[in-house]
Design an enzyme around this catalytic site. Structure first.
Site, PDB file in Angstrom:
ATOM      1  N   HIS A  88     -17.836  -2.134  10.192  1.00 50.56           N
ATOM      2  CA  HIS A  88     -17.035  -1.157  10.948  1.00 50.56           C
ATOM      3  C   HIS A  88     -17.809   0.166  11.028  1.00 50.56           C
ATOM      4  O   HIS A  88     -18.432   0.593  10.045  1.00 50.56           O
ATOM      5  CB  HIS A  88     -15.716  -0.866  10.228  1.00 50.56           C
ATOM      6  CG  HIS A  88     -14.705  -1.976  10.287  1.00 50.56           C
ATOM      7  ND1 HIS A  88     -14.900  -3.162  10.943  1.00 50.56           N
ATOM      8  CD2 HIS A  88     -13.440  -2.048   9.764  1.00 50.56           C
ATOM      9  CE1 HIS A  88     -13.822  -3.928  10.818  1.00 50.56           C
ATOM     10  NE2 HIS A  88     -12.918  -3.275  10.108  1.00 50.56           N
ATOM     11  N   CYS A 130      -9.576  -1.639   5.610  1.00 44.53           N
ATOM     12  CA  CYS A 130     -11.049  -1.544   5.609  1.00 44.53           C
ATOM     13  C   CYS A 130     -11.561  -0.226   6.190  1.00 44.53           C
ATOM     14  O   CYS A 130     -12.509   0.375   5.662  1.00 44.53           O
ATOM     15  CB  CYS A 130     -11.643  -2.721   6.364  1.00 44.53           C
ATOM     16  SG  CYS A 130     -10.662  -3.292   7.737  1.00 44.53           S
ATOM     17  N   LYS A 154      -1.953   3.479   9.598  1.00 46.24           N
ATOM     18  CA  LYS A 154      -2.425   3.125   8.248  1.00 46.24           C
ATOM     19  C   LYS A 154      -3.519   4.088   7.784  1.00 46.24           C
ATOM     20  O   LYS A 154      -3.539   4.523   6.635  1.00 46.24           O
ATOM     21  CB  LYS A 154      -3.018   1.708   8.247  1.00 46.24           C
ATOM     22  CG  LYS A 154      -2.032   0.577   8.292  1.00 46.24           C
ATOM     23  CD  LYS A 154      -2.822  -0.737   8.348  1.00 46.24           C
ATOM     24  CE  LYS A 154      -1.989  -1.877   8.851  1.00 46.24           C
ATOM     25  NZ  LYS A 154      -2.816  -3.049   9.220  1.00 46.24           N
ATOM     26  N   ARG A 183       0.803  -1.240   0.000  1.00 43.47           N
ATOM     27  CA  ARG A 183       0.000   0.000   0.000  1.00 43.47           C
ATOM     28  C   ARG A 183       0.829   1.281   0.000  1.00 43.47           C
ATOM     29  O   ARG A 183       0.406   2.304  -0.512  1.00 43.47           O
ATOM     30  CB  ARG A 183      -0.905   0.031   1.241  1.00 43.47           C
ATOM     31  CG  ARG A 183      -2.018  -0.973   1.193  1.00 43.47           C
ATOM     32  CD  ARG A 183      -2.832  -0.887   2.475  1.00 43.47           C
ATOM     33  NE  ARG A 183      -3.725  -2.019   2.591  1.00 43.47           N
ATOM     34  CZ  ARG A 183      -4.187  -2.485   3.732  1.00 43.47           C
ATOM     35  NH1 ARG A 183      -3.837  -1.915   4.885  1.00 43.47           N
ATOM     36  NH2 ARG A 183      -4.994  -3.509   3.754  1.00 43.47           N
TER      37      ARG A 183
HETATM   38  N1  LIG Z   1     -11.146  -8.872   7.033  1.00 44.75           N
HETATM   39  C1  LIG Z   1     -11.144  -7.614   6.610  1.00 44.75           C
HETATM   40  O1  LIG Z   1     -12.033  -6.785   6.924  1.00 44.75           O
HETATM   41  C2  LIG Z   1     -10.041  -7.135   5.755  1.00 44.75           C
HETATM   42  C3  LIG Z   1     -10.142  -5.894   5.167  1.00 44.75           C
HETATM   43  C4  LIG Z   1      -9.125  -5.426   4.358  1.00 44.75           C
HETATM   44  C5  LIG Z   1      -8.045  -6.238   4.160  1.00 44.75           C
HETATM   45  N2  LIG Z   1      -7.952  -7.450   4.736  1.00 44.75           N
HETATM   46  C6  LIG Z   1      -6.763  -8.256   4.459  1.00 44.75           C
HETATM   47  O2  LIG Z   1      -7.115  -9.381   3.660  1.00 44.75           O
HETATM   48  C7  LIG Z   1      -6.259 -10.467   3.972  1.00 44.75           C
HETATM   49  C8  LIG Z   1      -7.100 -11.703   4.345  1.00 44.75           C
HETATM   50  O3  LIG Z   1      -7.915 -11.396   5.458  1.00 44.75           O
HETATM   51  P1  LIG Z   1      -9.059 -12.393   5.941  1.00 44.75           P
HETATM   52  O4  LIG Z   1      -9.813 -11.625   6.943  1.00 44.75           O
HETATM   53  O5  LIG Z   1      -9.789 -13.009   4.802  1.00 44.75           O
HETATM   54  O6  LIG Z   1      -8.185 -13.558   6.654  1.00 44.75           O
HETATM   55  P2  LIG Z   1      -8.574 -15.069   6.970  1.00 44.75           P
HETATM   56  O7  LIG Z   1     -10.052 -15.224   7.120  1.00 44.75           O
HETATM   57  O8  LIG Z   1      -7.701 -15.488   8.080  1.00 44.75           O
HETATM   58  O9  LIG Z   1      -8.142 -15.882   5.633  1.00 44.75           O
HETATM   59  C9  LIG Z   1      -6.804 -15.991   5.209  1.00 44.75           C
HETATM   60  C10 LIG Z   1      -6.747 -16.701   3.858  1.00 44.75           C
HETATM   61  O10 LIG Z   1      -5.388 -16.737   3.429  1.00 44.75           O
HETATM   62  C11 LIG Z   1      -5.034 -18.084   3.080  1.00 44.75           C
HETATM   63  N3  LIG Z   1      -3.624 -18.353   3.306  1.00 44.75           N
HETATM   64  C12 LIG Z   1      -2.931 -18.230   4.475  1.00 44.75           C
HETATM   65  N4  LIG Z   1      -1.644 -18.617   4.288  1.00 44.75           N
HETATM   66  C13 LIG Z   1      -1.536 -18.980   2.980  1.00 44.75           C
HETATM   67  C14 LIG Z   1      -0.468 -19.477   2.177  1.00 44.75           C
HETATM   68  N5  LIG Z   1       0.760 -19.680   2.674  1.00 44.75           N
HETATM   69  N6  LIG Z   1      -0.706 -19.737   0.874  1.00 44.75           N
HETATM   70  C15 LIG Z   1      -1.944 -19.554   0.346  1.00 44.75           C
HETATM   71  N7  LIG Z   1      -3.010 -19.092   1.060  1.00 44.75           N
HETATM   72  C16 LIG Z   1      -2.786 -18.801   2.356  1.00 44.75           C
HETATM   73  C17 LIG Z   1      -5.910 -18.913   3.992  1.00 44.75           C
HETATM   74  O11 LIG Z   1      -5.971 -20.230   3.488  1.00 44.75           O
HETATM   75  P3  LIG Z   1      -6.165 -21.498   4.465  1.00 44.75           P
HETATM   76  O12 LIG Z   1      -7.642 -21.562   4.751  1.00 44.75           O
HETATM   77  O13 LIG Z   1      -5.684 -22.617   3.610  1.00 44.75           O
HETATM   78  O14 LIG Z   1      -5.337 -21.262   5.677  1.00 44.75           O
HETATM   79  C18 LIG Z   1      -7.219 -18.164   3.896  1.00 44.75           C
HETATM   80  O15 LIG Z   1      -7.871 -18.491   2.698  1.00 44.75           O
HETATM   81  C19 LIG Z   1      -5.346  -9.966   5.082  1.00 44.75           C
HETATM   82  O16 LIG Z   1      -4.169  -9.477   4.478  1.00 44.75           O
HETATM   83  C20 LIG Z   1      -6.119  -8.843   5.695  1.00 44.75           C
HETATM   84  O17 LIG Z   1      -5.283  -7.889   6.300  1.00 44.75           O
HETATM   85  C21 LIG Z   1      -8.929  -7.939   5.518  1.00 44.75           C
END
Ligand SMILES: NC(=O)c1ccc[n+]([C@@H]2O[C@H](COP(=O)([O-])OP(=O)(O)OC[C@H]3O[C@@H](n4cnc5c(N)ncnc54)[C@H](OP(=O)(O)O)[C@@H]3O)[C@@H](O)[C@H]2O)c1
Length: 344
Positions: A242, A130, A214, A99
């Protein structure tokens, strides 16, 4: 001809939402591939009325992929996004990894959609945090009208912003409160059930948290580097959505009525602002929706040109998945993907 889209992190909170948003918006995809870690090999995820089986990122060949929507965290993005971009796909990344890179555009389509064109330097486009995404959607039309000089924001962030394990922790702790079982805190530094935690991401030397930093850095990069921003980011026991209390100072006068009128027609905004009980938006109504809801617009009597407002949005949608898909649509609408295919 449609596009080949890969979703990395497809089994996660954001990845699952990305697949829903792609299907809901009838994104012109010829093929959609779900990718995650080896742990999830074969796990099923929904894409509209279809079920996709998750494949392992490390064994996937990206050479004929047009767009890669990444949401697997910073470490995975740092290693994989440059390789995926080198293979020919445009990476739209949800982590904070890229970013602040000057060669990577940070995009909220309603605010700075034209900046997508600069994706060519690294082949990567970043999606903001977010809390920043919904904030800048609300600020942009007001900035255009009266020039914002300073923003003070306090956030009330849901647990889904910390991933699927964090949602499980709130659920398990809430149950434990009623069953009188021990309350275990793992994802959060303190108990989150029936509590509020004024700490998101790591602490920095100046006492602010990285989440607060951020919001400052990203608002400046997306909207205007001259705007001063100070944030307090707080986790609350809400599953999705949020909220933000926002104090805004302007160079020029602007009344609450005028601001409400501007926000009523602003892209991505939906004003719900009746001065009566229940006449405002809460995360409960915003969850599952696309809009950034604006309520409680009022003049700040303590500064010369100031407004105060309340802003709520679904962090998994506008804060992540929806914004990423809108970025992909911006590339298509500007013919930038076909131009890339022709140049290849
Ligand atoms: N949640 C929000 O509101 C939000 C908003 C903006 C940005 N983000 C960003 O989006 C990203 C994901 O967030 P999330 O909330 O969806 O997290 P999450 O629910 O914990 O999901 C993480 C995902 O990443 C995959 N993953 C982890 N390690 C991996 C690897 N080595 N190779 C391939 N896939 C891998 C996981 O797969 P497995 O199931 O196989 O472990 C899962 O599909 C983060 O960077 C977060 O900061 C989130």
């Amino acid at each position: 001809m449609g596009y080949k889209v890969a979703v990395v992190g497809a089994t996660g909170n954001v990845g699952r939402e990305m697949l829903s948003v792609l299907a809901e918006r009838s994104f012109p995809a010829e093929e959609v591939v779900a990718l995650a870690s080896r742990r999830s090999l074969g796990s099923e995820v929904s894409y509209g009325d279809r079920t996709l089986k998750s494949k392992a990122l490390e064994h996937f060949d990206f050479s004929d992929t047009d767009i890669c929507l990444m949401s697997a965290g910073s470490a995975v993005s740092k290693e994989w996004s440059p390789k995926i971009a080198a293979a020919g796909a445009v990476v739209i990344d949800n982590s904070s990894c890229w970013r602040y890179d000057a060669d990577v555009p940070l995009i909220v389509p309603e605010v700075n959609g034209d900046a997508v064109a600069s994706f060519r330097k690294k082949g990567i486009i970043a999606n903001p945090n977010c809390s920043t995404a919904q904030l800048v959607v609300a600020l942009k039309p007001l900035h255009d009208r009266a020039k914002i000089t300073r923003v003070v924001v306090a956030t009330y962030q849901s647990v889904s912003g910390a991933g699927k394990e964090a949602m499980d922790e709130l659920f398990a702790q809430t149950k434990s409160v009623f069953t009188l079982d021990e309350i275990a805190a793992k994802k959060f530094p303190k108990r989150i059930a029936f509590n509020v935690i004024p700490h998101i991401d790591v602490f920095m030397e100046d006492g602010f948290t990285k989440e607060e930093w951020k919001m400052v850095a990203e608002t400046k990069k997306i909207l205007d580097p001259k705007i001063k921003v100070v944030a307090t980011c707080v986790r609350v026991p809400v599953f999705v959505g949020h909220s933000e209390a926002v104090n805004i100072e302007f160079e020029n006068p602007i009344s609450a009525d005028e601001a409400r009128e501007i926000l009523c027609t602003a892209p991505g905004c939906l004003v719900i602002d009746k001065r009566e009980a229940g006449g405002y938006a809460t995360p409960f109504e915003a969850a599952g929706e696309d809009a950034t809801y604006i309520s409680r617009v009022r003049e700040d009597p303590t500064v010369e040109n100031g407004l105060v407002l309340w802003c709520v949005s679904d962090n998994l949608r506008k804060g992540a998945a929806l914004n990423a898909v809108q970025i992909a649509e911006s590339l298509i609408n500007r013919d930038l993907l076909n131009a890339k295919r022709r140049a290849a």
